[in-house]
Design an enzyme around this catalytic site. Structure first.
Site, short mmCIF file in Angstrom:
data_model
loop_
_atom_site.label_atom_id
_atom_site.label_comp_id
_atom_site.label_asym_id
_atom_site.label_seq_id
_atom_site.Cartn_x
_atom_site.Cartn_y
_atom_site.Cartn_z
N SER A 1 0.84 -1.19 0.00
CA SER A 1 0.00 0.00 0.00
C SER A 1 0.88 1.24 0.00
O SER A 1 2.09 1.18 0.26
CB SER A 1 -0.89 0.01 1.24
OG SER A 1 -0.09 0.26 2.38
N LYS A 2 0.23 2.36 -0.27
CA LYS A 2 0.91 3.65 -0.25
C LYS A 2 1.56 3.86 1.13
O LYS A 2 2.66 4.36 1.23
CB LYS A 2 -0.13 4.74 -0.52
CG LYS A 2 0.41 6.13 -0.54
CD LYS A 2 -0.69 7.11 -0.88
CE LYS A 2 -1.21 7.88 0.30
NZ LYS A 2 -0.23 8.63 1.07
N ARG A 3 0.85 3.42 2.17
CA ARG A 3 1.38 3.59 3.52
C ARG A 3 2.69 2.82 3.74
O ARG A 3 3.58 3.27 4.45
CB ARG A 3 0.34 3.19 4.57
CG ARG A 3 -0.25 4.42 5.26
CD ARG A 3 -1.41 4.06 6.13
NE ARG A 3 -2.48 3.48 5.33
CZ ARG A 3 -3.12 2.35 5.64
NH1 ARG A 3 -2.81 1.69 6.72
NH2 ARG A 3 -4.08 1.89 4.87
N GLY B 1 4.94 2.30 1.50
CA GLY B 1 5.97 3.12 0.86
C GLY B 1 6.39 4.27 1.78
O GLY B 1 7.58 4.52 1.98
N ASP B 2 5.38 4.94 2.37
CA ASP B 2 5.69 6.07 3.26
C ASP B 2 6.52 5.58 4.45
O ASP B 2 7.49 6.21 4.86
CB ASP B 2 4.39 6.71 3.79
CG ASP B 2 3.56 7.33 2.67
OD1 ASP B 2 4.13 7.50 1.56
OD2 ASP B 2 2.37 7.61 2.88
#
Ligand code: GLU
Length: 508
Positions: free
Chosen positions: A265-267, A269-270
């Protein structure tokens, strides 16, 4: 069903909903569709699925097309490029869907449902994991439970309603997936999906089937997360257009977190410090920017190559593929069923390979811009040569700022701390003499500069090895970069001497 049975012109589609930035999984879906279409001389269509107006996000559609452009995956038909099946935006096709929902109602394959949002909420509270399905539809307010007269008067009064598909009880729905083989669902596992909403907009389920039919789509590759919707789509195809006209499906494996535990998920990556979006995405509401592969300094060739390898290989051990090679070698049969773990180190490896492999002229303009953004003005004359000299050391395009920037602008903060502990008057004298010698030298080639440097070191009874680090810090600013005499040759006499003098001044 295999690829061998193709006898119509291949037409594939990417059907994104414009709800935000494009996750790398979305771009991989585009890529596999694109490769398949191009390999078969077919068409690649982009259709914007914006029927859910509540999820619409301004700028998302433009972002999708910019991403495709960056990746070199040009659509043959789309809302931007036009084409014979226009419009390609579902919101503009609204009047085309209702007749199909009505037809299904007439044939007893769909029904009107009048339940209000409050009534549905109450049911959700009463029944655990409530689903509008074979078990519950008899308890609800719909044309199956109401008399024909009641239904008619509600419709005549303009009572808000939706149309839901009526799933047959306990029936098997089968189809052959090009990656998974035979997939079987029991209709009792599936709910009676809404086909037409109260505002007359179709839902995704109806619109995707109608449009795939109308746009003559032959193959539809999409993410695995759509697999649970497949039985509804298969039934709709069967009811409306005939299974013989249905596209061949392939549900692409998920892209997993680096540890393999669940969908990336994008999270993630963050949290782990890598991009998951193709390009920077600024959320118009929160104004929060999510970093993209492009802005992180990835080349589109590397990004595309890396995506192709997430779930596919050609079996030969080859890893670096250009888009043309991928078109030639891709095969949907070789896409793995299992999820593909995302490995950022591997992504970086692809980028490094592509930076080395491509002629620097293909990314020179971009690097020039990256340098300019950092206040470094590079002249084209030397830039190509300089990029060639340092490209082996760059993983990201942005690395050229450090690796090449010093050729154009002396460091404001040379790493004096690494010279200071071993600095002594003898060395100071050497560099003062070197300035004199270089001022007088008639030749300015790397080999001559090195020769002079070494001769002078010998005369000063110093080992060249002890002088190289200070010299490098003077010219580069840090402990990196290509051969120091090559750098001096590039910088030219004036700049070389200025940099030596500047650092000598700082060492005083
Ligand atoms: N509109 C769907 C999405 O947002 C498309 C799914 C499909 O390809 O059928 O991904």
């Amino acid at each position: 069903m295999t690829e061998g049975t193709i006898n119509k012109k291949v037409r594939v589609r990417f059907a994104p909903s414009p709800t935000g930035g494009l996750h790398l999984g979305g771009v991989r879906t585009v890529l596999f569709n694109y490769l398949f279409a191009k390999q078969h001389g077919g068409d690649f269509v982009v259709r914007i699925e914006d029927t859910d107006q509540t999820r619409f996000v301004a700028g998302a559609e433009d972002y999708i097309f910019e991403t495709l452009k960056w990746c070199g995956l040009t659509p043959d038909e789309s809302s931007l490029h036009g084409g014979p099946f226009a419009p390609y935006r579902q919101s503009e096709r609204k009047p085309m869907y209702k007749e199909f929902a009505d037809k299904l109602v007439k044939e007893g394959k769909a029904y009107y449902a009048f339940d209000t949002a409050e009534e549905l909420d109450t049911k959700r509270k009463e029944i655990n994991n409530f689903q509008y399905n074979h078990a519950t539809r008899g308890l609800m307010k719909n044309s199956l439970t109401l008399s024909a007269k009641e239904t008619e008067s509600l419709l005549a009064a303009g009572t808000p309603h939706v149309i839901r598909i009526l799933l047959p009880d306990n029936e098997e729905v089968k189809f052959t997936d090009l990656i998974r083989g035979e997939v079987i669902f029991n209709t009792n596992q599936v709910d009676d999906k809404v086909l037409l909403k109260a505002d007359g907009m179709p839902t995704y389920h109806l619109a995707v089937v109608v449009d795939d039919f109308k746009m003559e789509i032959t193959h539809a590759f999409r993410g695995e997360e759509w697999l649970p919707s497949a039985p509804v789509h298969i039934l709709l195809w069967n009811y409306l257009f005939g299974l013989e006209n249905m596209p061949q499906w392939a549900h692409l494996p998920l892209i997993l977190k680096p540890d393999g535990n669940g969908k990336l998920s994008k999270r993630d990556g963050d949290r782990l410090g890598f991009p998951t979006f193709a390009m920077d995405w600024k959320d118009p509401k929160s104004e929060e920017t999510t970093i993209g592969f492009r802005e992180r300094g990835f080349l589109p060739e590397a990004f595309v190559n890396m995506l192709a390898a997430l779930g596919w290989n050609d079996g030969s051990g080859q890893e670096v593929f250009s888009l043309d090679e991928l078109i030639a070698k891709f095969s949907i049969d070789r896409v793995h069923k299992g999820g593909a773990k995302f490995d950022y180190e591997k992504a970086k490896w692809y980028n490094q390979e592509w930076i080395k492999k491509l002629p620097v002229s293909s990314y020179q303009a971009q690097v020039k811009q990256i340098l300019a953004d950092k206040g470094i003005i590079a002249n084209d004359e030397n830039l190509e040569q300089i990029l060639n000299l340092v490209k082996e050391r760059c993983v990201f395009l942005n690395d050229f700022v450090e690796q090449a920037g010093f050729f154009f602008k002396a460091s404001d903060t040379p790493d004096i701390a690494s010279i200071k502990p071993k600095w002594e008057e003898k060395k100071n004298m050497f560099f003062i003499e070197l300035i004199r010698a270089y001022e007088l030298s008639t030749l300015w080639e790397a080999a001559d500069l090195e020769k002079e440097f070494k001769e002078l070191a010998a005369a000063h009874q110093l080992k060249p090895g002890e002088l190289m680090l200070p010299f490098r810090i003077m010219l580069v600013g840090g402990k990196f970069g290509p051969g120091v005499f090559e750098i001096a040759a590039f910088l030219g006499r004036d700049e070389t001497l200025n940099r030596i003098k500047k650092v000598l001044g700082m060492l005083d």
